[in-house]
Write a protein that holds these residues in place. Sequence first.
Motif, PDB file in Angstrom:
ATOM      1  N   ARG A  47      17.726  -9.795  97.677  1.00 20.53           N
ATOM      2  CA  ARG A  47      16.383 -10.289  97.349  1.00 20.53           C
ATOM      3  C   ARG A  47      15.457 -10.124  98.551  1.00 20.53           C
ATOM      4  O   ARG A  47      14.298  -9.727  98.390  1.00 20.53           O
ATOM      5  CB  ARG A  47      16.470 -11.752  96.945  1.00 20.53           C
ATOM      6  N   ARG A  89      22.658 -17.543  85.060  1.00 22.21           N
ATOM      7  CA  ARG A  89      22.149 -17.380  86.430  1.00 22.21           C
ATOM      8  C   ARG A  89      23.262 -17.014  87.416  1.00 22.21           C
ATOM      9  O   ARG A  89      23.220 -17.408  88.581  1.00 22.21           O
ATOM     10  CB  ARG A  89      21.430 -18.636  86.923  1.00 22.21           C
ATOM     11  N   TYR A 118       5.075 -21.093  78.442  1.00 20.61           N
ATOM     12  CA  TYR A 118       4.595 -20.585  79.738  1.00 20.61           C
ATOM     13  C   TYR A 118       3.261 -19.857  79.577  1.00 20.61           C
ATOM     14  O   TYR A 118       2.396 -19.920  80.454  1.00 20.61           O
ATOM     15  CB  TYR A 118       5.640 -19.661  80.373  1.00 20.61           C
ATOM     16  N   SER A 123      14.846 -22.304  76.056  1.00 22.93           N
ATOM     17  CA  SER A 123      15.119 -23.402  77.000  1.00 22.93           C
ATOM     18  C   SER A 123      14.421 -24.699  76.611  1.00 22.93           C
ATOM     19  O   SER A 123      14.882 -25.774  76.949  1.00 22.93           O
ATOM     20  CB  SER A 123      14.663 -22.984  78.393  1.00 22.93           C
ATOM     21  N   ARG A 143      20.729 -17.494  93.759  1.00 21.59           N
ATOM     22  CA  ARG A 143      20.580 -17.877  95.166  1.00 21.59           C
ATOM     23  C   ARG A 143      21.778 -18.585  95.780  1.00 21.59           C
ATOM     24  O   ARG A 143      21.837 -18.750  96.985  1.00 21.59           O
ATOM     25  CB  ARG A 143      19.328 -18.749  95.323  1.00 21.59           C
ATOM     26  N   HIS A 181      23.709 -24.957  81.532  1.00 20.73           N
ATOM     27  CA  HIS A 181      22.423 -24.394  81.967  1.00 20.73           C
ATOM     28  C   HIS A 181      22.749 -23.545  83.196  1.00 20.73           C
ATOM     29  O   HIS A 181      23.915 -23.391  83.544  1.00 20.73           O
ATOM     30  CB  HIS A 181      21.418 -25.516  82.272  1.00 20.73           C
ATOM     31  N   TYR A 207      23.304 -12.114  97.078  1.00 21.71           N
ATOM     32  CA  TYR A 207      22.048 -12.101  96.295  1.00 21.71           C
ATOM     33  C   TYR A 207      20.856 -12.327  97.224  1.00 21.71           C
ATOM     34  O   TYR A 207      19.856 -11.600  97.156  1.00 21.71           O
ATOM     35  CB  TYR A 207      22.063 -13.182  95.196  1.00 21.71           C
ATOM     36  N   PHE A 246      10.739 -11.726  94.238  1.00 26.10           N
ATOM     37  CA  PHE A 246      11.529 -11.780  93.011  1.00 26.10           C
ATOM     38  C   PHE A 246      11.123 -10.714  91.992  1.00 26.10           C
ATOM     39  O   PHE A 246      11.970 -10.038  91.399  1.00 26.10           O
ATOM     40  CB  PHE A 246      11.427 -13.191  92.409  1.00 26.10           C
ATOM     41  N   ASP A 263      13.794 -11.315  83.957  1.00 30.21           N
ATOM     42  CA  ASP A 263      13.306 -12.666  83.700  1.00 30.21           C
ATOM     43  C   ASP A 263      12.613 -12.708  82.347  1.00 30.21           C
ATOM     44  O   ASP A 263      12.030 -11.701  81.919  1.00 30.21           O
ATOM     45  CB  ASP A 263      12.337 -13.135  84.792  1.00 30.21           C
TER      46      ASP A 263
HETATM   47  C1  LIG Z   1      12.868 -20.602  81.628  1.00 36.84           C
HETATM   48  C2  LIG Z   1      13.481 -19.317  82.135  1.00 36.84           C
HETATM   49  C3  LIG Z   1      12.930 -18.468  83.152  1.00 36.84           C
HETATM   50  N1  LIG Z   1      13.817 -17.399  83.298  1.00 36.84           N
HETATM   51  C4  LIG Z   1      14.883 -17.555  82.461  1.00 36.84           C
HETATM   52  C5  LIG Z   1      14.675 -18.726  81.690  1.00 36.84           C
HETATM   53  C6  LIG Z   1      15.558 -19.200  80.549  1.00 36.84           C
HETATM   54  C7  LIG Z   1      16.823 -19.857  81.034  1.00 36.84           C
HETATM   55  C8  LIG Z   1      16.645 -21.156  81.732  1.00 36.84           C
HETATM   56  O1  LIG Z   1      16.247 -22.146  81.100  1.00 36.84           O
HETATM   57  O2  LIG Z   1      16.939 -21.181  82.946  1.00 36.84           O
HETATM   58  C9  LIG Z   1      16.026 -16.661  82.265  1.00 36.84           C
HETATM   59  C10 LIG Z   1      16.549 -15.894  83.421  1.00 36.84           C
HETATM   60  N2  LIG Z   1      16.054 -15.831  84.705  1.00 36.84           N
HETATM   61  C11 LIG Z   1      16.855 -15.007  85.446  1.00 36.84           C
HETATM   62  C12 LIG Z   1      17.843 -14.459  84.602  1.00 36.84           C
HETATM   63  C13 LIG Z   1      18.784 -13.348  85.066  1.00 36.84           C
HETATM   64  C14 LIG Z   1      20.136 -13.339  84.598  1.00 36.84           C
HETATM   65  C15 LIG Z   1      21.033 -14.490  85.020  1.00 36.84           C
HETATM   66  O3  LIG Z   1      21.638 -14.398  86.112  1.00 36.84           O
HETATM   67  O4  LIG Z   1      21.194 -15.430  84.231  1.00 36.84           O
HETATM   68  C16 LIG Z   1      17.683 -15.037  83.336  1.00 36.84           C
HETATM   69  C17 LIG Z   1      18.522 -14.869  82.088  1.00 36.84           C
HETATM   70  C18 LIG Z   1      16.684 -14.695  86.870  1.00 36.84           C
HETATM   71  C19 LIG Z   1      15.907 -15.616  87.726  1.00 36.84           C
HETATM   72  N3  LIG Z   1      14.669 -16.166  87.441  1.00 36.84           N
HETATM   73  C20 LIG Z   1      14.230 -16.879  88.520  1.00 36.84           C
HETATM   74  C21 LIG Z   1      15.199 -16.797  89.565  1.00 36.84           C
HETATM   75  C22 LIG Z   1      15.063 -17.369  90.953  1.00 36.84           C
HETATM   76  C23 LIG Z   1      14.186 -16.458  91.716  1.00 36.84           C
HETATM   77  C24 LIG Z   1      14.497 -16.355  93.174  1.00 36.84           C
HETATM   78  O5  LIG Z   1      15.366 -15.544  93.572  1.00 36.84           O
HETATM   79  O6  LIG Z   1      13.804 -17.044  93.918  1.00 36.84           O
HETATM   80  C25 LIG Z   1      16.248 -16.007  89.055  1.00 36.84           C
HETATM   81  C26 LIG Z   1      17.503 -15.579  89.781  1.00 36.84           C
HETATM   82  C27 LIG Z   1      12.896 -17.561  88.641  1.00 36.84           C
HETATM   83  C28 LIG Z   1      12.410 -18.298  87.452  1.00 36.84           C
HETATM   84  N4  LIG Z   1      12.311 -17.795  86.199  1.00 36.84           N
HETATM   85  C29 LIG Z   1      11.839 -18.780  85.339  1.00 36.84           C
HETATM   86  C30 LIG Z   1      11.580 -19.941  86.121  1.00 36.84           C
HETATM   87  C31 LIG Z   1      11.071 -21.260  85.572  1.00 36.84           C
HETATM   88  C32 LIG Z   1      11.907 -19.625  87.441  1.00 36.84           C
HETATM   89  C33 LIG Z   1      11.715 -20.503  88.649  1.00 36.84           C
HETATM   90  C34 LIG Z   1      12.775 -21.539  88.772  1.00 36.84           C
HETATM   91  C35 LIG Z   1      13.970 -21.013  89.540  1.00 36.84           C
HETATM   92  O7  LIG Z   1      13.755 -20.497  90.628  1.00 36.84           O
HETATM   93  O8  LIG Z   1      15.090 -21.176  89.039  1.00 36.84           O
HETATM   94  C36 LIG Z   1      11.634 -18.621  83.878  1.00 36.84           C
END
Ligand SMILES: Cc1c2[nH]c(c1CCC(=O)O)Cc1[nH]c(c(CCC(=O)O)c1C)Cc1[nH]c(c(CCC(=O)O)c1C)Cc1[nH]c(c(C)c1CCC(=O)O)C2
Length: 342
Positions: free
Chosen positions: A37, A24, A151, A206, A28, A322, A33, A43, A74
């Motif tokens: 965004r 990640r 999911y 995850s 944020r 993580h 970023y 998103f 994602d």
């Molecule tokens: C379970 C999972 C998801 N997405 C992902 C996983 C597996 C890794 C982990 O366990 O964290 C993987 C993921 N999600 C994102 C990336 C991009 C690359 C990186 O920077 O790592 C990667 C590799 C961007 C993201 N994916 C998400 C964001 C936040 C979105 C925002 O800008 O509001 C980002 C940068 C949103 C997201 N996406 C997901 C959830 C549950 C959420 C909401 C929770 C949160 O906001 O953190 C599903």
Amino acid sequence: MSEKTILRALKGERLPVPPVWMMRQAGRYLPEYRATRAQAGDFLSLCYTPDLAAEVTLQPIRRYGFDAAILFADILLLPQALGLDLWFVTGEGPRLSTITSAAGVAALKPAEAIHDTLAPVYETVRILARELPRETTLIGFAGAPWTVATYMVAGRGTPDQAPAHGFKAEDRAAFAALIDRITEATIDYLSAQIDAGAEVVKLFDSWAGSLKGRDFDDFAVEPARRIIAALKARHPGVPVIAFPREAGPRYAGFARATGADCVALDNSVGADWAAAQVQKDSCVQGNLDPRLLVTGGEELVSETRRIVRAFSQGPHIFNLGHGITPEADPENVARMLEAIRG
Ligand SMILES: Cc1c2[nH]c(c1CCC(=O)O)Cc1[nH]c(c(CCC(=O)O)c1C)Cc1[nH]c(c(CCC(=O)O)c1C)Cc1[nH]c(c(C)c1CCC(=O)O)C2
């Protein structure tokens, strides 16, 4: 120019200073970023607009010079490409239409159909392959089938993945068919990312930690093994990182069982244990507690150094256990890098 540091570590080389990137890392906690965004609107628009997705991927590379960039996308784009509805509720997280029966599995689109939806992701990869500094490795990714299925069955994140466990208990054959469909689509998705220029791919499982015994073998190990075998046949030499998060003792032997070149460790795993039990088979990646990037201080520096030392006898890519959280202080990331690189 010698080979990129991450690719050397993934081939099993022990480096004097471990290469480093963060899960990640585009996120944020970075003001740049949040600005991009806001420009994208939401998103998913950010994920599907190649210029903007490439821009946020590059932001942490410019700021910190990480050794790898991870594609901005994602894991839930794939279920969307298979035909489910997907949206994100601000402040809450993802929502999807659900699959709870054999009929739902049968109604999914075939693997070949995913590329229509996912074409912008491949375009992001092509832009990044052109624009990244030549020493930076480009990592593509997908969710592992079990995590993606949790999911798709629940329609949202669930703390204990109970809906997916329920479907598995009620109709194991239909659940296995769902895992198969995701496995096939994941092979095609990662293969297309590699064709577009990804140099390494990572599988995010995850929720692997909630699979026990035979379920762990059937739904965490076996799909990863199939995906990795298919990718190795199509793209010899492209390394794969597997992240069976919270696998605990099952981290030992995971690389041998799946063919992964590297196992990513969450921060519940002791570094000394993992150095002895996991790093003996493969490169390891990890495993700083992301909370330390919020709290900082001397503990951040000492923990970073302890992890570097614990894994210093074998191939290691430094990372978090993580994803970095929105509350993290960007200054603490610089302190962590200083503690690694000196
Ligand atoms: C379970 C999972 C998801 N997405 C992902 C996983 C597996 C890794 C982990 O366990 O964290 C993987 C993921 N999600 C994102 C990336 C991009 C690359 C990186 O920077 O790592 C990667 C590799 C961007 C993201 N994916 C998400 C964001 C936040 C979105 C925002 O800008 O509001 C980002 C940068 C949103 C997201 N996406 C997901 C959830 C549950 C959420 C909401 C929770 C949160 O906001 O953190 C599903």
